[in-house]
Design a protein around this motif. Structure first.
Motif, PDB file in Angstrom:
ATOM      1  N   ALA A 196      27.058  14.618  26.798  1.00 11.11           N
ATOM      2  CA  ALA A 196      26.788  13.502  25.883  1.00 11.11           C
ATOM      3  C   ALA A 196      25.572  12.707  26.333  1.00 11.11           C
ATOM      4  O   ALA A 196      24.705  12.348  25.519  1.00 11.11           O
ATOM      5  N   ALA A 197      25.495  12.417  27.641  1.00 10.01           N
ATOM      6  CA  ALA A 197      24.386  11.612  28.148  1.00 10.01           C
ATOM      7  C   ALA A 197      23.056  12.325  27.978  1.00 10.01           C
ATOM      8  O   ALA A 197      22.061  11.722  27.528  1.00 10.01           O
ATOM      9  N   GLU A 198      23.009  13.618  28.304  1.00 12.19           N
ATOM     10  CA  GLU A 198      21.741  14.335  28.203  1.00 12.19           C
ATOM     11  C   GLU A 198      21.344  14.585  26.759  1.00 12.19           C
ATOM     12  O   GLU A 198      20.148  14.576  26.428  1.00 12.19           O
ATOM     13  N   SER A 199      22.319  14.788  25.887  1.00 14.70           N
ATOM     14  CA  SER A 199      21.998  14.925  24.461  1.00 14.70           C
ATOM     15  C   SER A 199      21.386  13.637  23.933  1.00 14.70           C
ATOM     16  O   SER A 199      20.419  13.668  23.160  1.00 14.70           O
ATOM     17  N   ALA A 200      21.925  12.509  24.378  1.00 13.11           N
ATOM     18  CA  ALA A 200      21.379  11.220  23.961  1.00 13.11           C
ATOM     19  C   ALA A 200      19.992  10.989  24.558  1.00 13.11           C
ATOM     20  O   ALA A 200      19.098  10.436  23.891  1.00 13.11           O
ATOM     21  N   LEU A 201      19.797  11.388  25.813  1.00  9.31           N
ATOM     22  CA  LEU A 201      18.474  11.274  26.427  1.00  9.31           C
ATOM     23  C   LEU A 201      17.435  12.078  25.655  1.00  9.31           C
ATOM     24  O   LEU A 201      16.327  11.592  25.383  1.00  9.31           O
ATOM     25  N   LEU A 202      17.793  13.295  25.282  1.00  9.80           N
ATOM     26  CA  LEU A 202      16.869  14.140  24.534  1.00  9.80           C
ATOM     27  C   LEU A 202      16.548  13.530  23.180  1.00  9.80           C
ATOM     28  O   LEU A 202      15.376  13.481  22.772  1.00  9.80           O
ATOM     29  N   ALA A 203      17.558  13.069  22.489  1.00 12.83           N
ATOM     30  CA  ALA A 203      17.329  12.468  21.173  1.00 12.83           C
ATOM     31  C   ALA A 203      16.410  11.256  21.278  1.00 12.83           C
ATOM     32  O   ALA A 203      15.502  11.068  20.453  1.00 12.83           O
ATOM     33  N   ALA A 204      16.630  10.430  22.288  1.00  4.40           N
ATOM     34  CA  ALA A 204      15.785   9.250  22.462  1.00  4.40           C
ATOM     35  C   ALA A 204      14.359   9.637  22.827  1.00  4.40           C
ATOM     36  O   ALA A 204      13.385   9.006  22.370  1.00  4.40           O
ATOM     37  N   ALA A 205      14.213  10.665  23.657  1.00  5.25           N
ATOM     38  CA  ALA A 205      12.871  11.117  24.025  1.00  5.25           C
ATOM     39  C   ALA A 205      12.115  11.644  22.815  1.00  5.25           C
ATOM     40  O   ALA A 205      10.927  11.343  22.626  1.00  5.25           O
ATOM     41  N   LEU A 206      12.781  12.415  21.971  1.00 10.08           N
ATOM     42  CA  LEU A 206      12.127  12.931  20.770  1.00 10.08           C
ATOM     43  C   LEU A 206      11.749  11.786  19.834  1.00 10.08           C
ATOM     44  O   LEU A 206      10.654  11.775  19.263  1.00 10.08           O
ATOM     45  N   ALA A 207      12.633  10.821  19.682  1.00 13.52           N
ATOM     46  CA  ALA A 207      12.348   9.687  18.804  1.00 13.52           C
ATOM     47  C   ALA A 207      11.196   8.846  19.331  1.00 13.52           C
ATOM     48  O   ALA A 207      10.429   8.263  18.550  1.00 13.52           O
ATOM     49  N   GLY A 208      11.046   8.781  20.645  1.00 17.14           N
ATOM     50  CA  GLY A 208      10.009   7.959  21.251  1.00 17.14           C
ATOM     51  C   GLY A 208       8.766   8.712  21.661  1.00 17.14           C
ATOM     52  O   GLY A 208       7.908   8.149  22.339  1.00 17.14           O
ATOM     53  N   ALA A 209       8.656   9.983  21.273  1.00 20.44           N
ATOM     54  CA  ALA A 209       7.493  10.811  21.630  1.00 20.44           C
ATOM     55  C   ALA A 209       7.291  10.885  23.136  1.00 20.44           C
ATOM     56  O   ALA A 209       6.161  10.876  23.637  1.00 20.44           O
ATOM     57  N   VAL A 210       8.387  10.959  23.883  1.00 23.67           N
ATOM     58  CA  VAL A 210       8.342  11.107  25.336  1.00 23.67           C
ATOM     59  C   VAL A 210       8.410  12.596  25.678  1.00 23.67           C
ATOM     60  O   VAL A 210       9.333  13.282  25.239  1.00 23.67           O
ATOM     61  N   PRO A 211       7.463  13.138  26.421  1.00 24.74           N
ATOM     62  CA  PRO A 211       7.465  14.580  26.721  1.00 24.74           C
ATOM     63  C   PRO A 211       8.665  14.985  27.568  1.00 24.74           C
ATOM     64  O   PRO A 211       9.133  14.215  28.415  1.00 24.74           O
ATOM     65  N   VAL A 212       9.146  16.209  27.328  1.00 26.67           N
ATOM     66  CA  VAL A 212      10.385  16.686  27.947  1.00 26.67           C
ATOM     67  C   VAL A 212      10.169  18.062  28.561  1.00 26.67           C
ATOM     68  O   VAL A 212       9.594  18.954  27.933  1.00 26.67           O
ATOM     69  N   LEU A 213      10.672  18.233  29.787  1.00 29.11           N
ATOM     70  CA  LEU A 213      10.762  19.537  30.436  1.00 29.11           C
ATOM     71  C   LEU A 213      12.225  19.827  30.706  1.00 29.11           C
ATOM     72  O   LEU A 213      12.906  19.044  31.377  1.00 29.11           O
ATOM     73  N   GLY A 214      12.736  20.941  30.176  1.00 27.96           N
ATOM     74  CA  GLY A 214      14.103  21.358  30.434  1.00 27.96           C
ATOM     75  C   GLY A 214      14.126  22.456  31.482  1.00 27.96           C
ATOM     76  O   GLY A 214      13.364  23.426  31.383  1.00 27.96           O
ATOM     77  N   VAL A 215      14.988  22.316  32.484  1.00 31.57           N
ATOM     78  CA  VAL A 215      15.108  23.282  33.572  1.00 31.57           C
ATOM     79  C   VAL A 215      16.500  23.901  33.546  1.00 31.57           C
ATOM     80  O   VAL A 215      17.499  23.179  33.652  1.00 31.57           O
ATOM     81  N   CYS A 216      16.573  25.215  33.410  1.00 29.57           N
ATOM     82  CA  CYS A 216      17.818  25.982  33.449  1.00 29.57           C
ATOM     83  C   CYS A 216      18.809  25.434  32.416  1.00 29.57           C
ATOM     84  O   CYS A 216      18.630  25.655  31.230  1.00 29.57           O
ATOM     85  N   ARG A 217      19.844  24.745  32.831  1.00 28.17           N
ATOM     86  CA  ARG A 217      20.763  24.107  31.886  1.00 28.17           C
ATOM     87  C   ARG A 217      19.984  23.249  30.885  1.00 28.17           C
ATOM     88  O   ARG A 217      20.312  23.187  29.702  1.00 28.17           O
ATOM     89  N   GLY A 218      18.932  22.573  31.376  1.00 25.38           N
ATOM     90  CA  GLY A 218      18.135  21.714  30.501  1.00 25.38           C
ATOM     91  C   GLY A 218      17.479  22.487  29.382  1.00 25.38           C
ATOM     92  O   GLY A 218      17.385  22.000  28.252  1.00 25.38           O
ATOM     93  N   MET A 219      17.011  23.711  29.669  1.00 25.32           N
ATOM     94  CA  MET A 219      16.456  24.544  28.614  1.00 25.32           C
ATOM     95  C   MET A 219      17.533  24.926  27.617  1.00 25.32           C
ATOM     96  O   MET A 219      17.311  24.930  26.400  1.00 25.32           O
ATOM     97  N   GLN A 220      18.717  25.255  28.105  1.00 26.09           N
ATOM     98  CA  GLN A 220      19.812  25.612  27.218  1.00 26.09           C
ATOM     99  C   GLN A 220      20.185  24.442  26.311  1.00 26.09           C
ATOM    100  O   GLN A 220      20.473  24.625  25.124  1.00 26.09           O
ATOM    101  N   LEU A 221      20.137  23.223  26.860  1.00 22.83           N
ATOM    102  CA  LEU A 221      20.425  22.041  26.050  1.00 22.83           C
ATOM    103  C   LEU A 221      19.389  21.864  24.946  1.00 22.83           C
ATOM    104  O   LEU A 221      19.724  21.472  23.819  1.00 22.83           O
ATOM    105  N   LEU A 222      18.113  22.142  25.254  1.00 24.91           N
ATOM    106  CA  LEU A 222      17.078  22.063  24.221  1.00 24.91           C
ATOM    107  C   LEU A 222      17.425  22.964  23.043  1.00 24.91           C
ATOM    108  O   LEU A 222      17.175  22.614  21.881  1.00 24.91           O
ATOM    109  N   ASN A 223      17.992  24.121  23.320  1.00 27.36           N
ATOM    110  CA  ASN A 223      18.357  25.060  22.266  1.00 27.36           C
ATOM    111  C   ASN A 223      19.613  24.615  21.524  1.00 27.36           C
ATOM    112  O   ASN A 223      19.645  24.588  20.289  1.00 27.36           O
TER     113      ASN A 223
END
Length: 245
Positions: free
Chosen positions: A91-118
């Protein structure tokens, strides 16, 4: 001022010294070392309610590796080998990603993080990769980041960042991308066909890799994130330094 890069952290039980055995928020030092080496300042983001409110003060975001994402987030029942699921981290990382996309903050996903992007865009995962590819080559030894080769699409943003289309990467995972989410593009593959990198087609600022670059000797992905976090005009698009100026 150097850009500030937030990194999602683990919630685990840990022991240290001769005395302490407590619930902690933690992260492998290799992540913070890589961020510092790229010229940015790392900040750990624990998986707690409301943590996405910190994104307005960040210039970049790393979604770190860790346990498996809950299969119900991509419409699947849990398989026997799925482990380490933490609903609060999902839940926390999904919210972090959504906020980053809304705020045009660049994101790098690593391993699990890449899977979350998908998964965040409707994609699915293979819950136990050896059942799909027939070998243990993506996690051959417990607690060791063993290398394997990866091929990168020559015309991809990933290839431009890495500066090559063939490389050995430090890896440790038993799950992987299955069906791609909406506007998620695969850009690198292992020799067995496993997706090893993805990009978002509708932004230059989101990229994920299945391997662990913080455990290798190639700083290019962290340098890319810091460069994007420092890009002229990015703060005006809603990034951290604009929010705190």
């Amino acid at each position: 001022m150097p850009p500030v890069i937030g990194i999602s952290a683990y919630a685990e039980r840990a022991r240290w010294g001769r005395t302490w055995d407590l619930d902690v928020h933690l992260l492998a030092q290799a992540y913070t070392d890589a961020v510092v080496a790229s010229g940015a300042v790392p900040v750990l983001l624990p998986p707690v309610s409301g943590v996405a409110g910190a994104v307005g003060r960040l210039d970049g975001l790393i979604l770190a590796g860790g346990g498996d994402i809950a299969p119900d987030r991509y419409g699947a029942p849990a398989a026997p080998d799925t482990a380490g699921v933490q609903d609060r981290r999902d839940a926390a990382e999904s919210a972090l990603l959504a906020a980053a996309l809304a705020g045009a903050v660049p994101v790098l996903g690593v391993c699990r993080g890449m899977q979350l992007l998908n998964v965040a865009r409707g994609g699915t995962l293979h819950q136990h990769l050896p059942d799909v590819v027939g070998h243990e080559g993506h996690r051959p030894r417990a607690g060791v980041f063993d290398p394997h080769p990866v091929t990168v699409a020559a015309d991809s943003r990933t290839a431009r960042i890495l500066g090559r289309t063939r490389l050995d990467v430090p890896t440790y995972h038993h799950q992987a991308v299955a069906g791609l989410g909406e506007r998620v593009v695969a850009t690198a593959w292992a020799d067995d066909g496993t997706v090893e990198a993805v990009e978002y087609a509708d932004t230059e600022d989101v990229l994920g890799v299945q391997w662990h670059p913080e455990m290798g000797d190639d700083p290019s992905l962290f340098d890319w994130l810091t460069a994007r976090a420092s890009a002229p005009g990015r703060a005006q698009a809603g990034g951290g330094r604009a929010a705190t100026a």
